[in-house]
Structure formats: C-alpha cells, structure tokens
Scaffold this motif. Structure first.
Motif, mmCIF file in Angstrom:
data_model
loop_
_atom_site.group_PDB
_atom_site.id
_atom_site.type_symbol
_atom_site.label_atom_id
_atom_site.label_comp_id
_atom_site.label_asym_id
_atom_site.label_seq_id
_atom_site.Cartn_x
_atom_site.Cartn_y
_atom_site.Cartn_z
ATOM 1 N N ALA A 124 41.476 73.069 58.419
ATOM 2 C CA ALA A 124 41.612 73.215 59.869
ATOM 3 C C ALA A 124 40.399 73.920 60.462
ATOM 4 C CB ALA A 124 42.886 73.979 60.202
ATOM 5 N N GLN A 125 39.906 74.947 59.791
ATOM 6 C CA GLN A 125 38.726 75.646 60.297
ATOM 7 C C GLN A 125 37.487 74.757 60.209
ATOM 8 O OE1 GLN A 125 38.347 79.682 58.852
ATOM 9 N NE2 GLN A 125 40.536 80.067 59.129
ATOM 10 N N ALA A 126 37.436 73.907 59.193
ATOM 11 C CA ALA A 126 36.331 72.943 59.108
ATOM 12 C C ALA A 126 36.383 71.970 60.284
ATOM 13 C CB ALA A 126 36.406 72.180 57.785
ATOM 14 N N ALA A 127 37.600 71.560 60.677
ATOM 15 C CA ALA A 127 37.751 70.671 61.823
ATOM 16 C C ALA A 127 37.267 71.342 63.110
ATOM 17 C CB ALA A 127 39.210 70.246 61.967
ATOM 18 N N ILE A 128 37.603 72.621 63.271
ATOM 19 C CA ILE A 128 37.154 73.359 64.451
ATOM 20 C C ILE A 128 35.634 73.397 64.501
ATOM 21 C CG2 ILE A 128 37.066 75.649 65.526
ATOM 22 C CD1 ILE A 128 39.940 76.069 64.358
ATOM 23 N N HIS A 129 35.016 73.752 63.374
ATOM 24 C CA HIS A 129 33.547 73.784 63.324
ATOM 25 C C HIS A 129 32.960 72.394 63.575
ATOM 26 C CE1 HIS A 129 32.411 77.869 62.031
ATOM 27 N NE2 HIS A 129 33.594 77.896 61.451
ATOM 28 N N TYR A 131 34.138 69.757 65.232
ATOM 29 C CA TYR A 131 34.234 69.250 66.597
ATOM 30 C C TYR A 131 33.544 70.146 67.621
ATOM 31 C CZ TYR A 131 37.189 65.424 65.159
ATOM 32 O OH TYR A 131 37.645 64.274 64.578
ATOM 33 N N PHE A 132 33.510 71.457 67.371
ATOM 34 C CA PHE A 132 32.825 72.334 68.325
ATOM 35 C C PHE A 132 31.321 72.319 68.095
ATOM 36 C CE2 PHE A 132 31.124 76.351 69.900
ATOM 37 C CZ PHE A 132 31.641 76.368 71.198
ATOM 38 N N ASP A 133 30.892 72.452 66.840
ATOM 39 C CA ASP A 133 29.468 72.601 66.532
ATOM 40 C C ASP A 133 28.711 71.285 66.567
ATOM 41 O OD1 ASP A 133 30.330 75.151 66.074
ATOM 42 O OD2 ASP A 133 29.984 75.138 63.915
ATOM 43 N N ALA A 134 29.192 70.278 65.830
ATOM 44 C CA ALA A 134 28.432 69.041 65.662
ATOM 45 C C ALA A 134 28.783 67.990 66.711
ATOM 46 C CB ALA A 134 28.661 68.480 64.255
ATOM 47 N N MET A 135 30.067 67.706 66.867
ATOM 48 C CA MET A 135 30.485 66.640 67.768
ATOM 49 C C MET A 135 30.467 67.069 69.236
ATOM 50 S SD MET A 135 31.123 64.054 65.746
ATOM 51 C CE MET A 135 29.663 64.707 64.906
ATOM 52 N N GLY A 136 30.812 68.325 69.502
ATOM 53 C CA GLY A 136 30.937 68.794 70.880
ATOM 54 C C GLY A 136 29.718 68.526 71.741
ATOM 55 N N PRO A 137 28.515 68.932 71.297
ATOM 56 C CA PRO A 137 27.334 68.657 72.121
ATOM 57 C C PRO A 137 27.115 67.167 72.374
ATOM 58 C CG PRO A 137 26.847 70.351 70.494
ATOM 59 C CD PRO A 137 28.195 69.810 70.143
ATOM 60 N N GLU A 182 26.912 71.427 58.367
ATOM 61 C CA GLU A 182 27.749 70.544 59.174
ATOM 62 C C GLU A 182 28.393 69.466 58.306
ATOM 63 O OE1 GLU A 182 28.460 71.451 61.992
ATOM 64 O OE2 GLU A 182 26.828 72.817 62.470
ATOM 65 N N LEU A 183 27.646 68.957 57.339
ATOM 66 C CA LEU A 183 28.193 67.948 56.433
ATOM 67 C C LEU A 183 29.329 68.521 55.608
ATOM 68 C CD1 LEU A 183 28.123 65.138 55.201
ATOM 69 C CD2 LEU A 183 26.339 65.933 53.626
ATOM 70 N N SER A 184 29.195 69.771 55.183
ATOM 71 C CA SER A 184 30.257 70.417 54.413
ATOM 72 C C SER A 184 31.529 70.556 55.246
ATOM 73 C CB SER A 184 29.792 71.790 53.932
ATOM 74 O OG SER A 184 30.829 72.460 53.249
ATOM 75 N N HIS A 185 31.385 70.980 56.506
ATOM 76 C CA HIS A 185 32.548 71.073 57.396
ATOM 77 C C HIS A 185 33.225 69.710 57.535
ATOM 78 C CE1 HIS A 185 31.825 75.171 58.387
ATOM 79 N NE2 HIS A 185 30.775 74.969 59.156
ATOM 80 N N PHE A 186 32.413 68.677 57.705
ATOM 81 C CA PHE A 186 32.946 67.323 57.883
ATOM 82 C C PHE A 186 33.729 66.879 56.648
ATOM 83 C CE2 PHE A 186 31.899 62.592 57.954
ATOM 84 C CZ PHE A 186 32.907 62.288 58.848
ATOM 85 N N HIS A 188 35.171 68.787 54.294
ATOM 86 C CA HIS A 188 36.413 69.561 54.171
ATOM 87 C C HIS A 188 37.463 69.070 55.166
ATOM 88 C CE1 HIS A 188 35.395 72.486 51.141
ATOM 89 N NE2 HIS A 188 34.297 72.854 51.770
ATOM 90 N N TYR A 189 37.006 68.732 56.351
ATOM 91 C CA TYR A 189 37.922 68.227 57.370
ATOM 92 C C TYR A 189 38.544 66.902 56.936
ATOM 93 C CZ TYR A 189 39.054 65.563 61.610
ATOM 94 O OH TYR A 189 39.651 64.760 62.536
ATOM 95 N N LEU A 190 37.724 65.998 56.393
ATOM 96 C CA LEU A 190 38.246 64.713 55.945
ATOM 97 C C LEU A 190 39.254 64.879 54.813
ATOM 98 C CD1 LEU A 190 35.153 62.310 55.945
ATOM 99 C CD2 LEU A 190 36.973 62.513 57.644
ATOM 100 N N THR A 191 38.961 65.811 53.909
ATOM 101 C CA THR A 191 39.887 66.067 52.803
ATOM 102 C C THR A 191 41.245 66.507 53.332
ATOM 103 O OG1 THR A 191 38.078 66.649 51.305
ATOM 104 C CG2 THR A 191 40.283 67.424 50.713
ATOM 105 N N MET A 192 41.240 67.426 54.292
ATOM 106 C CA MET A 192 42.494 67.884 54.894
ATOM 107 C C MET A 192 43.194 66.735 55.616
ATOM 108 S SD MET A 192 43.115 70.176 58.299
ATOM 109 C CE MET A 192 42.636 68.691 59.203
ATOM 110 N N ASN A 193 42.421 65.915 56.305
ATOM 111 C CA ASN A 193 42.988 64.854 57.117
ATOM 112 C C ASN A 193 43.743 63.832 56.279
ATOM 113 O OD1 ASN A 193 43.296 63.674 59.733
ATOM 114 N ND2 ASN A 193 41.800 62.119 59.178
ATOM 115 N N ARG A 194 43.311 63.630 55.036
ATOM 116 C CA ARG A 194 43.956 62.640 54.179
ATOM 117 C C ARG A 194 45.049 63.240 53.303
ATOM 118 N NH1 ARG A 194 44.668 58.065 55.193
ATOM 119 N NH2 ARG A 194 44.905 57.519 53.011
ATOM 120 N N SER A 195 45.079 64.550 53.167
ATOM 121 C CA SER A 195 45.995 65.196 52.229
ATOM 122 C C SER A 195 47.452 64.926 52.598
ATOM 123 C CB SER A 195 45.743 66.708 52.211
ATOM 124 O OG SER A 195 46.646 67.356 51.350
ATOM 125 N N GLY A 196 48.217 64.448 51.610
ATOM 126 C CA GLY A 196 49.646 64.254 51.794
ATOM 127 C C GLY A 196 50.040 63.028 52.592
#
Length: 353
Positions: A124-129, A131-137, A182-186, A188-196
C-alpha cells in the motif's frame, strides 16, 4: 441510523466480493446523491491534498506506528515516535482523520482501523509513492497535453504526461529503468495488487485444450510479457520481448498478461502479427486483460483507462474495442473467460480469422 449501519456491515461481511463491491458502489452513489453543492466542491477540490497527506503519513511511518501499537496512542506519543512536531502532527492528524484513516478514541488519542492497517503494508505504501511521486506529475500534465494536441486520441508513447513532467524523451518503462527507487515502488505495488486474487487458471480449460496434438517436443506455453508472471511460474515459460518477432514456433499457447493495455493499437497489432506468424494450426493466443463492458463501465475501470492514456498513450479496452483491434490484426475472439467479475479480468482466447 446505527441499526442501519450495523445491518450494512453485517451484510458486507457475509457476502462475496462481487456483492460487497455492489454495496460499496450503492453507498457511494447514495452519499453523492445527498451532497450539497458545497459538499461536492469540497470533496473534489481536495483530492490532491488527500494523496499528499497519505504520502506524509507513509514517510513518517505513522500508519505502522498506530497499527503496531496494542493500545491507543496520544498525539505526544506519536510525536515521539515520528520525531514530528506535535502541532504539525495535530494538523496532519486532523486531515487524516477526516478521511477515516484511523479511529479517534479520546481527545488526541487514536488507534488503527482496517484502513490504517492496510496503509501500513509495504504494498500500500508503494502504491502511495508510485501514484504521488511518479504518476502524479504526469497526470497533472494531462489537461495541457490534450489541449495542445487539440484533444486527439493519444497514440505516441513518447508524448504523454510523463515526458512533460519529467523532461525526458523516454517512454514510461524505459524511464523507470533509470529510476530504480520508482521502479521498486511500482513492483511492490503490482505484487500487492495481484496477491490473493483469482487467476486465469481458475477458469481456463487447460486440460480440454491439450487433449490432442501435443507432441512432447512441442512448446506448450510461451509467456510473451518479457518478465516474471506470478500466475504461471509453474509453466516454465519462455520470455520474449513484446514487439520482436516470436522465435518459439508452433506453441500451443501464446500468453500475454497486462501488456496490451500498456500500448496503443499500432504497437499491439505489430505484436499480434508476430504471434500469428509463429502460431501452429491449433495454437491459441491468450490475452489476460480487463474486458470493459461496452456500457456501464465501473469507475475503477474508468480511472485505470484514463491513467493509461495519461502516461502511456494507451487504454483499457471494451469488448467492442478488443474485437476491432484483433480483427485489424487478422484475428478473432474465439471465447472470453472472465475469472474476476469485479474488474472483468478475463482471458481473451484469439485465433486467426
């Protein structure tokens, strides 16, 4: 009112994921329907501030501190853990509490709720980073980009909000390769998004499709995505670049998961034609993507579609758009197997026309 709220909570706990999503959508629709004009403007105008507040909370490990505590914490106790000025923390607390990210149990005393516990996770924290850091701008650049192109449908992967925001000529994924954090955040976010979540093997009739014409020397499954797929590690796939000619000839299955939505139609057609050249007479192309309904698109699907446009000049696709794209490459939809009803994650089984 309390009895009604308790009833909704009980109903949500006992239902399946699809029904729970429908309950959430209906409650959100109800909330919006009784808003005053000022409520609406306030809700929409401060959306950017909400994500900024989450970013600050993630930086301070605020969600982790609350989630890991066995008892409620006061502002002073949180301040000692975060090293944040108590007055500043109070302001931030007020912002976060307004979004029900944790529960106030007494004056200046708080405890974690389910939202806070989710935000304490790495994914979840990776998702925040992300979307705020990389995608937001990049998203912020979208209005001016579309205005400058006279609102043409974006098709150039090197002319999106990302290039404008980050002053680069690189497409998003090439830019990511030069931004390891930024790639690491992305990732981690994808891993969470697919989990379960369900996977395509839950519904796709593999045994039925492989009962005949399966020479032991023949390639069974080719992963075209060019990276590791959590769904199919057991298949020991070959990894090939997306738009390069396919060298594994005559495989039974050519599989792509969440690739096509990253590319405009012309690049997708090129890749599909490479696969057609490699197919045997009984091969299948399996496209693992969301298939949006032709009408009544869910808001979560719609926002992903808009994100793809903003940063990749690409799109999520409706059933009709998938049909047109495949036909333009010389393919047709043989069948669609939907394995996650909430966002219509599906396997599109394609064969030559």
């Amino acid at each position: 009112m309390e009895a009604l709220v308790d009833h909704v909570k009980t109903l949500a706990k006992s239902c399946d994921a699809k029904t729970r999503r429908e309950i959430l959508d209906q409650l959100q629709s109800l909330c919006h329907s009784i808003e005053s004009p000022d409520d609406t403007v306030q809700r929409i105008s401060f959306l950017n501030l909400q994500l900024a507040g989450l970013r600050i909370g993630a930086d301070l490990k605020l969600f982790n501190i609350l989630s890991e505590s066995s008892s409620p914490l006061t502002i002073d106790q949180i301040s000692k853990n975060t090293k944040e000025n108590a007055v500043l923390l109070g302001i931030h607390r007020t912002l976060e509490h307004s979004y029900t990210l944790y529960q106030e149990v007494d004056k200046d005393a708080f405890t974690a709720n389910n939202v806070c516990k989710t935000l304490a996770t790495i994914g979840a924290q990776a998702a925040i980073h992300h979307y705020f850091d990389a995608m937001g701008p990049g998203i912020q650049e979208l209005p001016d980009l579309l205005k400058d192109t006279q609102y043409a449908d974006p098709e150039d992967i090197t002319n999106t909000g990302i290039q404008r925001a980050w002053k680069t000529d690189l497409s998003l994924f090439l830019w990511f390769q030069e931004q390891p954090e930024e790639l690491s955040h992305f990732q981690h976010y994808l891993t969470m998004n697919r989990s379960g979540r369900p996977i395509f093997l839950d519904v796709y009739p593999v045994l039925e499709k492989t009962e005949t014409n399966m020479d032991p020397e023949r390639a069974l499954f080719v992963d075209v995505r060019g990276g590791t797929s959590h769904d199919i590690q057991e298949w020991k796939p070959w990894h090939k670049d997306f738009i390069q000619p396919q060298t594994a000839k005559g495989a039974k299955f050519y599989y792509m998961r969440n690739i096509m939505y990253d590319w405009p139609d012309d690049k997708c057609r090129l890749n599909l034609k490479h696969l057609i050249d490699a197919m045997g007479p009984d091969s299948f192309i399996l496209i693992d993507e969301m298939v949006l309904p032709n009408s009544g698109v869910h808001w979560q699907m719609a926002q992903l579609d808009m994100l793809m446009m903003a940063v990749l000049a690409a799109r999520e696709r409706t059933h009709e758009q998938w049909s047109k794209l495949l036909e333009s490459a010389g393919l047709k939809i043989n069948n669609i197997y939907t394995y996650a009803d909430t966002l219509k994650d599906s396997i599109i089984e394609a064969v030559p026309l």
